[in-house]
Enzyme design. Sequence first.
Site, mmCIF file in Angstrom:
data_model
loop_
_atom_site.group_PDB
_atom_site.id
_atom_site.type_symbol
_atom_site.label_atom_id
_atom_site.label_comp_id
_atom_site.label_asym_id
_atom_site.label_seq_id
_atom_site.Cartn_x
_atom_site.Cartn_y
_atom_site.Cartn_z
ATOM 1 N N PRO A 140 5.965 -3.639 1.583
ATOM 2 C CA PRO A 140 6.828 -2.801 2.420
ATOM 3 C C PRO A 140 6.068 -1.597 2.951
ATOM 4 C CG PRO A 140 7.294 -2.414 0.091
ATOM 5 C CD PRO A 140 6.316 -3.559 0.158
ATOM 6 N N ALA A 173 6.429 1.616 6.073
ATOM 7 C CA ALA A 173 7.412 2.290 6.911
ATOM 8 C C ALA A 173 7.025 2.233 8.396
ATOM 9 C CB ALA A 173 7.517 3.748 6.459
ATOM 10 N N SER A 175 10.585 -2.528 4.581
ATOM 11 C CA SER A 175 10.786 -1.163 4.079
ATOM 12 C C SER A 175 12.137 -0.627 4.515
ATOM 13 C CB SER A 175 9.688 -0.240 4.617
ATOM 14 O OG SER A 175 10.030 1.119 4.389
ATOM 15 N N GLN A 185 13.098 -3.532 0.557
ATOM 16 C CA GLN A 185 12.643 -2.451 -0.332
ATOM 17 C C GLN A 185 13.546 -1.236 -0.141
ATOM 18 O OE1 GLN A 185 10.699 0.426 1.162
ATOM 19 N NE2 GLN A 185 10.908 1.502 -0.790
ATOM 20 N N TYR A 205 14.302 2.935 -1.427
ATOM 21 C CA TYR A 205 14.117 4.133 -2.246
ATOM 22 C C TYR A 205 15.496 4.546 -2.702
ATOM 23 C CZ TYR A 205 9.303 4.771 -0.639
ATOM 24 O OH TYR A 205 7.974 4.608 -0.395
ATOM 25 N N THR A 215 11.518 0.940 -5.183
ATOM 26 C CA THR A 215 10.223 1.597 -5.385
ATOM 27 C C THR A 215 10.401 2.808 -6.289
ATOM 28 O OG1 THR A 215 9.415 0.821 -3.265
ATOM 29 C CG2 THR A 215 8.295 2.737 -4.194
ATOM 30 N N ARG A 244 -0.598 14.125 0.791
ATOM 31 C CA ARG A 244 -1.525 13.431 1.693
ATOM 32 C C ARG A 244 -2.117 14.464 2.642
ATOM 33 N NH1 ARG A 244 2.739 8.522 2.519
ATOM 34 N NH2 ARG A 244 2.950 8.062 0.302
ATOM 35 N N LYS A 280 9.160 -1.889 -8.179
ATOM 36 C CA LYS A 280 7.803 -1.715 -7.607
ATOM 37 C C LYS A 280 7.231 -0.371 -8.001
ATOM 38 C CE LYS A 280 5.426 -1.518 -3.081
ATOM 39 N NZ LYS A 280 5.232 -0.095 -2.728
ATOM 40 N N SER A 333 1.652 -1.675 -8.814
ATOM 41 C CA SER A 333 1.239 -1.006 -7.570
ATOM 42 C C SER A 333 1.043 0.469 -7.841
ATOM 43 C CB SER A 333 2.358 -1.181 -6.528
ATOM 44 O OG SER A 333 2.129 -0.383 -5.378
ATOM 45 N N HIS A 348 0.944 2.213 -4.985
ATOM 46 C CA HIS A 348 1.379 2.608 -3.652
ATOM 47 C C HIS A 348 0.169 2.768 -2.716
ATOM 48 C CE1 HIS A 348 5.326 4.282 -2.012
ATOM 49 N NE2 HIS A 348 4.532 4.378 -0.988
ATOM 50 N N GLY A 391 -2.402 -3.437 -3.703
ATOM 51 C CA GLY A 391 -3.363 -2.349 -3.778
ATOM 52 C C GLY A 391 -4.780 -2.831 -3.587
ATOM 53 N N ARG A 406 -8.101 -7.183 0.290
ATOM 54 C CA ARG A 406 -8.653 -7.235 1.648
ATOM 55 C C ARG A 406 -9.227 -8.599 1.999
ATOM 56 N NH1 ARG A 406 -5.864 -3.631 1.427
ATOM 57 N NH2 ARG A 406 -6.240 -1.422 1.749
ATOM 58 N N ARG A 444 -1.913 -2.145 4.170
ATOM 59 C CA ARG A 444 -2.626 -1.745 5.385
ATOM 60 C C ARG A 444 -3.119 -2.924 6.230
ATOM 61 N NH1 ARG A 444 -3.891 1.755 1.220
ATOM 62 N NH2 ARG A 444 -3.346 3.948 1.553
HETATM 63 C C1 LIG Z 1 1.528 3.281 6.124
HETATM 64 C C2 LIG Z 1 2.112 2.886 4.802
HETATM 65 C C3 LIG Z 1 3.482 3.017 4.612
HETATM 66 C C4 LIG Z 1 4.050 2.640 3.398
HETATM 67 N N1 LIG Z 1 5.411 2.681 3.267
HETATM 68 C C5 LIG Z 1 5.975 2.241 2.112
HETATM 69 C C6 LIG Z 1 7.379 2.174 1.996
HETATM 70 O O1 LIG Z 1 8.122 2.484 2.922
HETATM 71 N N2 LIG Z 1 7.886 1.734 0.817
HETATM 72 C C7 LIG Z 1 7.093 1.350 -0.238
HETATM 73 O O2 LIG Z 1 7.598 0.959 -1.287
HETATM 74 N N3 LIG Z 1 5.748 1.372 -0.127
HETATM 75 C C8 LIG Z 1 5.185 1.798 1.019
HETATM 76 N N4 LIG Z 1 3.823 1.770 1.136
HETATM 77 C C9 LIG Z 1 2.999 1.219 0.039
HETATM 78 C C10 LIG Z 1 2.818 -0.310 0.187
HETATM 79 O O3 LIG Z 1 4.010 -0.992 -0.069
HETATM 80 C C11 LIG Z 1 1.769 -0.858 -0.788
HETATM 81 O O4 LIG Z 1 2.105 -0.470 -2.098
HETATM 82 C C12 LIG Z 1 0.339 -0.448 -0.484
HETATM 83 O O5 LIG Z 1 0.125 -0.262 0.904
HETATM 84 C C13 LIG Z 1 -0.616 -1.512 -0.994
HETATM 85 O O6 LIG Z 1 -1.930 -1.152 -0.837
HETATM 86 P P1 LIG Z 1 -2.879 -1.636 0.370
HETATM 87 O O7 LIG Z 1 -2.463 -0.855 1.573
HETATM 88 O O8 LIG Z 1 -4.226 -1.258 -0.143
HETATM 89 O O9 LIG Z 1 -2.711 -3.124 0.546
HETATM 90 C C14 LIG Z 1 3.230 2.152 2.340
HETATM 91 C C15 LIG Z 1 1.856 2.043 2.547
HETATM 92 C C16 LIG Z 1 1.300 2.393 3.758
HETATM 93 C C17 LIG Z 1 -0.186 2.226 3.949
HETATM 94 O O1 LIG Z 2 5.771 5.190 1.206
HETATM 95 C C1 LIG Z 2 4.842 5.605 1.869
HETATM 96 O O2 LIG Z 2 3.665 5.475 1.526
HETATM 97 C C2 LIG Z 2 5.088 6.239 3.107
HETATM 98 O O3 LIG Z 2 4.129 6.476 3.754
HETATM 99 C C3 LIG Z 2 6.424 6.604 3.584
HETATM 100 C C4 LIG Z 2 6.574 6.857 4.909
HETATM 101 C C5 LIG Z 2 7.813 7.219 5.390
HETATM 102 C C6 LIG Z 2 8.881 7.366 4.570
HETATM 103 C C7 LIG Z 2 8.725 7.107 3.248
HETATM 104 C C8 LIG Z 2 7.500 6.734 2.750
#
Ligand SMILES: Cc1cc2nc3c(=O)[nH]c(=O)nc-3n(C[C@H](O)[C@H](O)[C@H](O)COP(=O)(O)O)c2cc1C
Ligand SMILES: O=C(O)C(=O)c1ccccc1
Length: 402
Positions: free
Chosen positions: A104, A106, A133, A154, A156, A182, A191, A259, A281, A283, A316, A319, A339
């Site tokens: 998931p 965003a 998400s 997913q 929150y 999550t 960040r 998660k 995870s 995150h 996590g 790649r 990503r």
């Molecule tokens: C841009 C971005 C936005 C994310 N948004 C959410 C989210 O809305 N909810 C959530 O549970 N995790 C979020 N994550 C975390 C991802 O679900 C995931 O745990 C993580 O990206 C995995 O690592 P990777 O990017 O190395 O594959 C986000 C990650 C990124 C990079």
């Molecule tokens: O969960 C995240 O990593 C994330 O970037 C995000 C973005 C917008 C709203 C909530 C979380």
Amino acid sequence: MSAPVDAPGPDVRAPDTVPLGPPPADPPPALRIEDYRHRARRRLDARVWDFVQGGAGSERTLRANRRAFARVTLRPRVLVDVAACDTGTELLGARLATPVGVAPTAYHRLLHPDGEVATALGAGAAGALYVVSVFASRTLEEIAAEATGPLWLQLYWLRRREILAGLVERAAAAGYRALVLTLDAPQLGRRHRDARNGFAIPSGISAVNLDAALMASAHRSDAGRSALAVHTAEAVDPSVTWADLAWLRGRSELPLVLKGVLTAEDAVLAVEHGADAIVVSNHGGRQLDGAPASLDALAEVVDAVGAAGCPVLFDGGVRSGTDAFAALALGARAVLLGRPVLWGLAADGAAGVAGVLGLATEELAHTMALTGRPALPAVDRSAVARGAAAGTAAGTAPGTGL
Ligand SMILES: Cc1cc2nc3c(=O)[nH]c(=O)nc-3n(C[C@H](O)[C@H](O)[C@H](O)COP(=O)(O)O)c2cc1C
Ligand SMILES: O=C(O)C(=O)c1ccccc1
């Protein structure tokens, strides 16, 4: 038919002068997931790029996620029939062509005008699971209407419980097959890239499944501050505990996936509180800087809950299909890409998402063949060894990419 006498014989010119045939199509096909990263970077605004790529604090956990894969080596077995390698699996009742799915993330409209609808089309084309998400920029119903594969939602834990309850109902009605809560973000990670950029969500894009009033802070750009940090603090309830999970369970028949678990203790609590699956995870290194690499936490969690039959998913730093193989060998039932899917989406919409997932799946099947493990149950701990970092085998050099 014999060749004319003046036909050229075997080409004995130096290899670099041998004609290679027509130049490759433009753009050349992506050969590895990294290729999508380069394409995405060229297309995206620098602040969006930082939002996607960034991690929390010193980004130490972000780097650790990749480095952990460099310490894994594969233990090939030979003289096994690998004529057909099957990446198919089943998860919470859904049949999947691949154990590589979409994590998931965003606001997909930051990356492509069709946003999450394009992601759903790409995931479906690859036969992959897509975890949508709650901060999606298209409605749950729009996404479900176009999706051709299984969707999970997913969540929150929102301060406004009536909104959370409404989302749970809408998810079931629209055909989502599980809820993923999550747990690792009671506050958004610090960040620094986003704070430095004064990152905010552009006005045409919003988290359309949430109350519109919640978006005001997400759109407000302030130097030195991430609007998303403010926005999540307003939206997400940081006071929830294990005791609250019963409320969520009581609202829905859907399986509940938790998660963001990194320890055996929490994995055991998750199962005690009725989790149907767990996602190991951190995150993507965006929350607790200093948390272990996801891969380093995986075996601990699998050992704690595997016997209870609770499926463990992983995300996590994955790649490549080789990385996916390593996580599966350490006990994950499926791996999610964060990503890389966003790179595919930015580079080429639904086709890019399908391309990323397809490459990971092809590489996984190839790794299964060359390690003599033609089906996923055979991808077990005997397939890996862990030790010192194996050179640069995991890819990108520290600090240059992910
Ligand atoms: C841009 C971005 C936005 C994310 N948004 C959410 C989210 O809305 N909810 C959530 O549970 N995790 C979020 N994550 C975390 C991802 O679900 C995931 O745990 C993580 O990206 C995995 O690592 P990777 O990017 O190395 O594959 C986000 C990650 C990124 C990079
Ligand atoms: O969960 C995240 O990593 C994330 O970037 C995000 C973005 C917008 C709203 C909530 C979380």
